[in-house]
Enzyme design. Structure first.
Site, PDB file in Angstrom:
ATOM      1  N   LYS A   1      50.757  -3.378  20.618  1.00 12.79           N
ATOM      2  CA  LYS A   1      51.321  -2.158  20.028  1.00 12.79           C
ATOM      3  C   LYS A   1      50.282  -1.046  20.126  1.00 12.79           C
ATOM      4  CE  LYS A   1      53.488  -0.647  15.675  1.00 12.79           C
ATOM      5  NZ  LYS A   1      53.813  -1.068  14.289  1.00 12.79           N
TER       6      LYS A   1
ATOM      7  N   SER B   1      58.660  -0.576  13.184  1.00  7.74           N
ATOM      8  CA  SER B   1      58.111   0.303  14.195  1.00  7.74           C
ATOM      9  C   SER B   1      57.579  -0.412  15.422  1.00  7.74           C
ATOM     10  CB  SER B   1      57.005   1.153  13.585  1.00  7.74           C
ATOM     11  OG  SER B   1      55.935   0.325  13.151  1.00  7.74           O
TER      12      SER B   1
ATOM     13  N   SER C   1      57.497  -3.840   9.784  1.00  4.12           N
ATOM     14  CA  SER C   1      57.500  -3.434  11.193  1.00  4.12           C
ATOM     15  C   SER C   1      57.251  -4.524  12.216  1.00  4.12           C
ATOM     16  CB  SER C   1      56.488  -2.317  11.420  1.00  4.12           C
ATOM     17  OG  SER C   1      57.059  -1.105  11.022  1.00  4.12           O
TER      18      SER C   1
HETATM   19  N1  GLN Z   1      60.042   1.045   8.246  1.00  2.41           N
HETATM   20  C1  GLN Z   1      58.934   1.165   7.339  1.00  2.41           C
HETATM   21  C2  GLN Z   1      58.427   2.579   7.338  1.00  2.41           C
HETATM   22  O1  GLN Z   1      59.021   3.362   7.979  1.00  2.41           O
HETATM   23  C3  GLN Z   1      57.868   0.183   7.698  1.00  2.41           C
HETATM   24  C4  GLN Z   1      57.000   0.614   8.800  1.00  2.41           C
HETATM   25  C5  GLN Z   1      55.921  -0.355   9.115  1.00  2.41           C
HETATM   26  O2  GLN Z   1      55.930  -1.497   8.652  1.00  2.41           O
HETATM   27  N2  GLN Z   1      54.946   0.120   9.859  1.00  2.41           N
HETATM   28  O3  GLN Z   1      57.481   2.920   6.721  1.00  2.41           O
END
Ligand code: GLN
Length: 487
Positions: free
Chosen positions: A81, A156, A180
């Site tokens: 990532k 994400s 994420s």
């Molecule tokens: N969807 C969550 C957010 O938007 C989690 C994102 C993540 O775990 N990086 O913050």
């Protein structure tokens, strides 16, 4: 594996290298070939490090030929990532503000993968600065779900999940702050593991919310997730929050037996709004665990619903502080202005996308004088309650079983309202704000052919039990072996 074939597991790969049935170069070329053919449609990658990957593959090949591989990941093609610093390779966080940032060092997890002989294929797409649940909010391009290109891969870590699901990498690292890793794993039909907070070093992971961020694997099966965790986990003096506990032999903990395992099923995860197909698949999965000898009991976790609001105060608060460093002075984008303040303001206006700006504003507000106690202070207290409740439940049961997401992968553009997007994280956030390890494993498909994820949560540092339960489930079911038809 022949070029273009569906990806084997890392464990199978190591056996094939040992037997000489295939070579790291052939497998790496196979992945690069699939990337060439398919990534124009999927958009999993932001950067492909082709030449370095082929050079690493050749070096690995020599080690296998000499009978001296560095371990089971030697020659395994892996994607990262694009929040993980890679020496000499752009690391953008899918943001304009870091578009030209080339780190002078590797994140600890990257260094550990390299030391284990892994072949790094490239950097995967994400929602800008890991803020989002769909990978639509990348400054560069969205990623598409290999099971249905009209749909999102989740986020994400959507690029990592889509790469693994599509066979564009054999495994990947993602990061999980509020879901994420697990949510995109569920949407893409792969395994995603968020380790205990502190289990894996955050050194060289570009920070979103430092009290929550954790690096973890996305893989085609549970054994591969265990193999990867074994390599990336462990104490790191460069990360003050990293845990000094020894790293267990995670693959040795796997079995297909869950006799005596106590599994808790919380009522609050089976609520209105949960897709009935997901409820049915997860309840079937729990029945499989029972059939394999687990003792299943109902639980109540009344604070579950408060997790979401808590997270959406704490994460933006930490983000607003972490992202203050992007000021155009030392690295990343700079837009010149009349004076320093004007330069900083123009740089940040041009460099950050709308969701990142929204989070910075929310977080700054929550931390501002007069509101700090009402928002941030209050959220910290609720965070403690959620954690205490989960700890109390996990004193009675060994793992908690629940859905990973309330719905299956949605269409691009379907959740334009930020609140609708945030609601997606309702089931992943409690483990995040509690720092507990949690995994998503494939547990079925919707009528429309989209993957469904079973989430398991365990005690802090009890990844061995988490992996054992997930592996036993996986061995008893066919879901993880299905691959999307991509041609
Ligand atoms: N969807 C969550 C957010 O938007 C989690 C994102 C993540 O775990 N990086 O913050």
């Amino acid at each position: 594996m022949t070029t273009g074939a569906a990806a084997p597991s890392l464990a199978a790969l190591a056996a094939a290298y040992r037997d000489g049935a295939t070579t790291p170069t052939a497998v790496t070329e196979g992945c690069l070939g699939r990337i060439d053919r398919l990534d124009g449609r999927i958009g999993a990658y932001l950067a492909i490090t082709r030449d370095a990957a082929l050079a690493d593959a050749r070096a690995s090949e020599q080690r296998w030929r000499d009978g001296r591989p560095l371990g089971p990941l030697d020659g395994a093609p892996i994607a990262l990532k694009d929040v993980l610093c890679t020496r000499g390779v752009p690391t953008t966080c899918a943001s304009r503000i870091l578009e030209r940032f080339v780190p002078p060092y590797d994140a600890t997890v990257v260094a550990r993968l390299r030391a284990a002989g892994a072949v790094i294929l490239g950097k995967t797409n994400l929602d800008e600065f890991a803020m989002g649940s769909s990978t639509e909010h990348s400054a560069f391009h969205p990623t598409r779900n290999p099971w249905d290109l009209q749909r999102v891969p989740g986020g994400s870590s959507g690029g990592s999940a889509a790469a693994v699901a599509g066979g564009l990498a054999l495994a990947a690292l993602g990061t999980d702050t509020g879901g994420s890793i697990r949510q995109p794993a569920a949407f893409c039909g792969v395994v995603g593991l968020k380790p205990t907070y502190g289990r894996v070093s955050r050194y060289g992971l570009i920070a979103f919310a430092s009290s929550l961020d954790q690096v973890g694997p996305l893989a085609v099966d549970v054994r591969d997730a265990a193999l990867l965790l074994e390599v990336i986990a462990g104490h790191d003096p460069r990360d003050a929050t990293s845990v000094a506990a020894p790293v267990p032999d995670y693959t040795a903990a796997l079995g297909d037996d869950v006799r005596g395992l106590r599994v808790g099923v919380p009522d609050e995860y089976f609520i209105e709004g949960l897709d009935p197909e997901i409820e049915a698949a997860v309840r079937d999965a729990i029945a499989v665990l029972r059939d394999r000898g687990a003792a299943v009991e109902r639980l109540s976790l009344p604070t579950t619903g408060h997790g979401l609001a808590t997270y959406y105060v704490i994460a933006p608060a930490e983000a607003s502080s972490n992202l203050a460093r992007y000021d155009g002075v030392r690295y990343g984008l700079r837009v010149e202005g009349r004076d320093l303040i004007d330069m900083v303001s123009r740089t940040r206006a041009a460099g950050f996308g709308p969701e990142v700006k929204r989070r910075i504003m929310l977080g700054t507000y929550a931390l501002s004088a007069g509101y700090y106690e009402a928002y941030y202070g209050q959220a910290q207290k609720v965070r403690t309650l959620v954690r205490q409740e989960l700890d109390a439940a996990l004193a009675r049961v060994d793992v908690i079983a629940a859905p990973t997401t309330p719905g299956v992968a949605f269409e691009h553009g379907a959740k334009a309202d930020p609140l609708a997007m945030y609601l997606n994280d309702v089931f992943t956030i409690p483990a995040s704000i509690s720092g507990l390890p949690a995994i998503s494993v494939p547990c079925g498909f919707s009528g429309s052919g989209l993957p469904i994820g079973l989430q398991l949560i365990a005690r802090a540092l009890d990844e061995p039990t988490l992996l054992r339960a997930a592996h036993a489930y996986e061995r008893a079911t066919p879901w993880h072996a299905r691959r999307p038809a991509l041609g």
